[in-house]
Scaffold this active site. Structure first.
Site, mmCIF file in Angstrom:
data_model
loop_
_atom_site.group_PDB
_atom_site.id
_atom_site.type_symbol
_atom_site.label_atom_id
_atom_site.label_comp_id
_atom_site.label_asym_id
_atom_site.label_seq_id
_atom_site.Cartn_x
_atom_site.Cartn_y
_atom_site.Cartn_z
ATOM 1 N N SER A 135 44.149 -64.343 4.196
ATOM 2 C CA SER A 135 44.316 -63.472 3.025
ATOM 3 C C SER A 135 43.044 -63.417 2.195
ATOM 4 O O SER A 135 42.309 -64.387 2.108
ATOM 5 C CB SER A 135 45.447 -64.008 2.155
ATOM 6 O OG SER A 135 45.468 -63.312 0.942
ATOM 7 N N LYS A 190 52.458 -65.006 6.009
ATOM 8 C CA LYS A 190 51.437 -64.044 5.557
ATOM 9 C C LYS A 190 52.091 -62.688 5.269
ATOM 10 O O LYS A 190 51.739 -62.000 4.308
ATOM 11 C CB LYS A 190 50.347 -63.909 6.625
ATOM 12 C CG LYS A 190 49.329 -62.781 6.393
ATOM 13 C CD LYS A 190 48.407 -63.097 5.243
ATOM 14 C CE LYS A 190 47.508 -61.998 4.728
ATOM 15 N NZ LYS A 190 47.058 -60.949 5.560
ATOM 16 N N HIS A 193 53.880 -62.901 2.016
ATOM 17 C CA HIS A 193 52.816 -62.983 1.008
ATOM 18 C C HIS A 193 52.275 -61.583 0.695
ATOM 19 O O HIS A 193 52.081 -61.223 -0.465
ATOM 20 C CB HIS A 193 51.735 -63.919 1.555
ATOM 21 C CG HIS A 193 50.369 -63.679 1.016
ATOM 22 N ND1 HIS A 193 49.571 -62.656 1.451
ATOM 23 C CD2 HIS A 193 49.670 -64.319 0.058
ATOM 24 C CE1 HIS A 193 48.429 -62.683 0.794
ATOM 25 N NE2 HIS A 193 48.469 -63.674 -0.057
ATOM 26 N N ASN A 194 52.066 -60.772 1.735
ATOM 27 C CA ASN A 194 51.577 -59.398 1.499
ATOM 28 C C ASN A 194 52.602 -58.601 0.690
ATOM 29 O O ASN A 194 52.237 -57.822 -0.185
ATOM 30 C CB ASN A 194 51.334 -58.676 2.829
ATOM 31 C CG ASN A 194 50.041 -59.118 3.485
ATOM 32 O OD1 ASN A 194 49.357 -59.994 2.975
ATOM 33 N ND2 ASN A 194 49.707 -58.532 4.616
ATOM 34 N N GLU A 197 52.325 -59.512 -2.842
ATOM 35 C CA GLU A 197 51.138 -58.879 -3.437
ATOM 36 C C GLU A 197 51.431 -57.426 -3.827
ATOM 37 O O GLU A 197 51.072 -56.981 -4.911
ATOM 38 C CB GLU A 197 49.969 -58.896 -2.441
ATOM 39 C CG GLU A 197 49.264 -60.223 -2.356
ATOM 40 C CD GLU A 197 47.999 -60.175 -1.508
ATOM 41 O OE1 GLU A 197 47.209 -61.099 -1.599
ATOM 42 O OE2 GLU A 197 47.800 -59.204 -0.735
#
Ligand code: NAP
Length: 440
Positions: A135, A190, A193-194, A197
């Protein structure tokens, strides 16, 4: 091309934005690295950049065989190519020259099940495999990303020393990397996590819209506000799905322009009610609303990860994830410290919302949050992130929700049966007959 004086420590294949920058980062931390790319001009470009940026130990190769053979055994190669078929093609190209015990790491945004499939496939060749979320984009790759490696623990141990140095370093929290867990867990984490975001960015955009459109704050006032917000809370998050839906709707620019015309001619302005607002109070309310929505958004992301971890037996440490996101990512918030502490207090926490500290913070902010959502709705400003977070909270905090009527309707339409709160068992009612009888 210069040949390395001795086998290099690691290799990297795929030299677009991410690969090129990560290779330079690794070399800068003192690990000689071999690099390769399908299109050879990118190899030359990377080597030239390494020269320009301080004669970094980057060695370029135009053919896969000499690339693989230049790396110290057991070999470790990070791939940073487009997710999907290019990853399979690159594995095929490289594995032809790799030997038992060597390791491949996919650093791309790959679907976690593809990683699990590949891990099994390369195991038949005696190779180890990791799927590692990276990231932080270009800047993170060059100067310190958050790294989420999952898969073979043995493979992780081969390169732990490199990852600990290459990852973003956060004072008091350490390097933003940890072994995530088995299988495709690194890619899965991940991915969520994206989503978090996107949620953060959506919620900030909504707050901006309310303050500018309803609060009539000038750009200058907004900019002060944003800086203060970033300092106080870093950034905020709404629900992940709402942020994605908003992206889809935002893409319909032409349709929205036409729709605006249709409603304008019906006497409908962009903003429905031009009301007087107390700017200072609005700013304070929006700040509180953002924070409360952010707690809900992260609660959802963490629960998604936890559910998958239980399903797959990955044993993921949620507090550790919060720690490694503190640097290298967009979501590097002070708030992440509080999440880590919540999971330290109770690793089996069912939901961040019920952590005593977060629960207290939500209770303190909920009236401001409701005021902002109501004001936005009454003014015709869409705040899908903030309002869906509020709906999530209002559903989660109630012991009884109207799902009983949904189940009754399913039983009526499809005889799906229902359960009762007052007795054990599964029930079916002939609703149609009852309705007929009650008419008689
Ligand atoms: P990218 O645009 O996703 O991919 C370009 C790279 O893939 C080039 O090296 C290209 O080689 C290679 N490639 C494409 N098809 C190939 C094939 N069939 N066989 C071999 N190589 C092939 O690159 P990126 O933006 O640097 O991203 C790399 C990975 O990191 C992706 O999974 C991406 O989702 C992920 N990621 C990106 C960012 C970001 O900010 N860009 C952030 C985090 C994660 P050629 O030069 O020969 O075409």
């Amino acid at each position: 091309m210069a040949t390395p004086p001795e086998p290099t420590r690691i290799g990297l294949a795929g030299l677009a934005v991410m690969g090129q920058n990560l290779a330079l980062n690794i070399a800068e931390k003192g690990f000689p690295i071999s690099v390769y790319n399908r299109t050879t001009s990118k190899v030359d470009e990377t080597v030239e950049r390494a020269k320009q940026e301080g004669n970094l130990p980057v060695y370029g190769f135009h053919d896969p065989e000499s690339f693989v053979k230049s790396i110290r055994k057991p070999r470790v190669i990070i791939m940073l190519v487009k997710a999907g078929a290019p990853v399979d093609q690159t594995i095929k190209t490289l594995s032809a020259y790799m030997e038992k015990g060597d390791c491949i790491i996919d650093g791309g945004n790959e679907w976690y099940e593809n990683t699990e499939r590949r891990e099994k496939a390369v195991a038949e060749l005696g190779l180890l495999y990791l799927g590692m979320g990276v990231s932080g984009g270009e800047e993170g790759a060059r100067n310190g990303p958050s790294l989420m490696p999952g898969g073979s623990f043995e493979a992780y141990k081969y390169i732990e020393d490199i990852l600990l140095k290459v990852a973003a370093q956060v004072p008091d929290s350490g390097p933003c990397v940890t072994y995530i867990g088995k299988g495709g867990s690194g890619n899965f984490v991940k991915m969520v996590h994206n989503g978090i975001e996107y949620g953060d960015m959506q919620l900030i955009a909504e707050a901006y819209d309310v303050l500018k459109s309803v609060g009539k704050l000038s750009n200058e006032e907004l900019k002060n506000w944003t800086v203060q917000q970033a300092a106080d809370l870093s950034i905020a998050a709404p629900t992940i799905a709402a942020s994605l839906d908003s992206r889809f709707l935002s893409g319909l620019k032409e349709e929205r322009v036409k729709a605006a015309e249709v409603f304008k001619s019906g006497g409908f302005g962009d903003i429905l009610a031009d009301q007087e607002v107390d700017k200072e109070k609005l700013v304070d309310d929006v700040r509180r609303a953002l924070y409360a929505a952010k707690i809900c958004s992260y609660a959802q992301g963490m629960n998604l990860i936890r559910a998958k971890s239980i399903e797959k037996g990955w044993g993921l440490q949620l507090g550790e994830l919060a720690r490694i996101w503190k640097g290298g990512c967009i979501i590097r918030a002070i708030f992440l410290d509080r999440i880590k502490k919540a999971y330290d207090r109770n690793p089996d926490l069912a939901n961040l919302l019920v952590d005593p500290e977060f629960a207290k913070e939500i209770i303190e902010r909920q009236s401001a949050w409701r005021r902002v959502v109501c004001l936005a709705i009454n003014s015709g400003i869409s705040v899908p992130g903030m309002s869906s977070s509020l709906a999530y909270f209002d559903t989660y905090r109630r012991a009884r929700v109207p799902a009983n009527l949904v189940q009754a309707q399913r039983d009526y339409f499809g005889a799906h049966t229902y359960e009762r709160v007052d007795m054990e068992g599964s029930f079916h009612t002939e609703w149609f007959k009852i309705a007929k009888q009650s008419k008689i």
